[in-house]
Design a protein around this motif. Structure first.
Motif, short mmCIF file in Angstrom:
data_model
loop_
_atom_site.label_atom_id
_atom_site.label_comp_id
_atom_site.label_asym_id
_atom_site.label_seq_id
_atom_site.Cartn_x
_atom_site.Cartn_y
_atom_site.Cartn_z
N LEU A 1 -55.92 53.04 -0.01
CA LEU A 1 -55.62 51.79 0.68
C LEU A 1 -54.12 51.55 0.75
O LEU A 1 -53.60 51.07 1.76
N LYS A 2 -53.41 51.90 -0.33
CA LYS A 2 -51.95 51.74 -0.31
C LYS A 2 -51.32 52.63 0.75
O LYS A 2 -50.42 52.20 1.47
N SER A 3 -51.80 53.88 0.83
CA SER A 3 -51.24 54.78 1.84
C SER A 3 -51.57 54.28 3.24
O SER A 3 -50.73 54.33 4.14
N ARG A 4 -52.80 53.78 3.43
CA ARG A 4 -53.17 53.23 4.73
C ARG A 4 -52.31 52.02 5.06
O ARG A 4 -51.90 51.81 6.21
N LEU A 5 -52.04 51.20 4.04
CA LEU A 5 -51.18 50.03 4.25
C LEU A 5 -49.78 50.46 4.64
O LEU A 5 -49.19 49.89 5.57
N GLN A 6 -49.26 51.49 3.97
CA GLN A 6 -47.92 51.99 4.32
C GLN A 6 -47.91 52.52 5.75
O GLN A 6 -46.98 52.24 6.52
N ASP A 7 -48.96 53.28 6.10
CA ASP A 7 -49.06 53.79 7.47
C ASP A 7 -49.11 52.64 8.47
O ASP A 7 -48.45 52.68 9.52
N SER A 8 -49.89 51.64 8.13
CA SER A 8 -50.01 50.48 9.03
C SER A 8 -48.67 49.77 9.15
O SER A 8 -48.29 49.33 10.25
N LYS A 9 -47.95 49.65 8.05
CA LYS A 9 -46.63 49.01 8.10
C LYS A 9 -45.68 49.81 8.97
O LYS A 9 -44.93 49.23 9.77
N GLN A 10 -45.69 51.14 8.82
CA GLN A 10 -44.82 51.98 9.63
C GLN A 10 -45.19 51.86 11.11
O GLN A 10 -44.32 51.75 11.97
N GLU A 11 -46.49 51.86 11.38
CA GLU A 11 -46.95 51.71 12.75
C GLU A 11 -46.54 50.35 13.31
O GLU A 11 -46.13 50.24 14.46
N LEU A 12 -46.64 49.32 12.47
CA LEU A 12 -46.24 47.99 12.89
C LEU A 12 -44.75 47.96 13.22
O LEU A 12 -44.34 47.36 14.23
N VAL A 13 -43.94 48.63 12.41
CA VAL A 13 -42.49 48.68 12.68
C VAL A 13 -42.24 49.39 14.00
O VAL A 13 -41.43 48.94 14.83
N LYS A 14 -42.95 50.52 14.24
CA LYS A 14 -42.79 51.23 15.50
C LYS A 14 -43.18 50.35 16.68
O LYS A 14 -42.48 50.29 17.69
N ILE A 15 -44.32 49.68 16.55
CA ILE A 15 -44.81 48.83 17.63
C ILE A 15 -43.83 47.69 17.88
O ILE A 15 -43.55 47.34 19.04
N ARG A 16 -43.29 47.12 16.81
CA ARG A 16 -42.32 46.03 16.98
C ARG A 16 -41.07 46.52 17.70
O ARG A 16 -40.53 45.83 18.57
N SER A 17 -40.60 47.73 17.31
CA SER A 17 -39.40 48.26 17.98
C SER A 17 -39.70 48.53 19.45
O SER A 17 -38.86 48.24 20.31
#
Length: 180
Positions: free
Chosen positions: A95-111
């Motif tokens: 779940l932590k790794s999925r959360l990190q992936d989701s955070k990275q994806e969120l950063v990409k989507i925001r950019s």
């Protein structure tokens, strides 16, 4: 019952003393009863009366089996808890790794969203600029057309003026010839 407890004055005193005395001091009858109960068991703690009947060995085997099962249950529950804990840790890491992936994806989507927003702003600014440029161009074109019209009128006026000068010069010559 009367044979065991003769009704005398001493008995009444004994009963009063038993009821009045604190529970920490056992009476002589309690001591005898305990001794009698202990004497029914041999040194291993098994009942003497049960031995000849063979109940003790089956009881002991049953107790041993139950104790072993309880130990196995305790061991298995301990193992189960360890296993469950390990699984929970593993799941937590996933779940932590999925959360990190989701955070990275969120950063990409925001950019990407920021880039698109900036593009949209530029386009809207460009469209605004283009509209204002169009207005300015139309205004300039009007001014140019007005100036061209003025130039045409000026050239016409110049040509009229030149013609009038020429006519005036011709008239002056005619008058000077006539006056001579």
């Amino acid at each position: 019952m009367s044979t065991y407890y003769p009704r005398t004055k001493d008995l009444t005193r004994t009963r009063k003393s038993v009821t009045d005395s604190p529970p920490s001091s056992p009476s002589p009858t309690d001591k005898n009863y305990r001794h009698e109960r202990l004497s029914r068991y041999d040194s291993s703690g098994e009942s003497v009366t049960d031995k000849p009947l063979g109940r003790t060995s089956s009881y002991t085997r049953r107790e041993t089996r139950l104790a072993a099962l309880n130990r196995q249950d305790q061991d298995s529950t301990t193992k189960d808890y360890k296993k469950m804990y390990a699984e929970a840790l593993h799941e937590n890491e996933k779940l932590k790794s999925r959360l990190q992936d989701s955070k990275q994806e969120l950063v990409k989507i925001r950019s990407q969203l920021d880039k698109v927003t900036q593009r949209h702003d530029r386009i809207s600014e460009r469209s605004t600029v283009l509209e204002s440029e169009k207005r300015e161009k139309q205004a300039l074109e009007k001014r140019v057309s007005n100036m061209e019209d003025e130039l045409k009128s000026l050239t016409e006026l110049k040509s009229d003026n030149q013609r009038l000068k020429d006519e005036n010069g011709a008239l002056i010559r005619v008058i000077s010839k006539l006056s001579k």
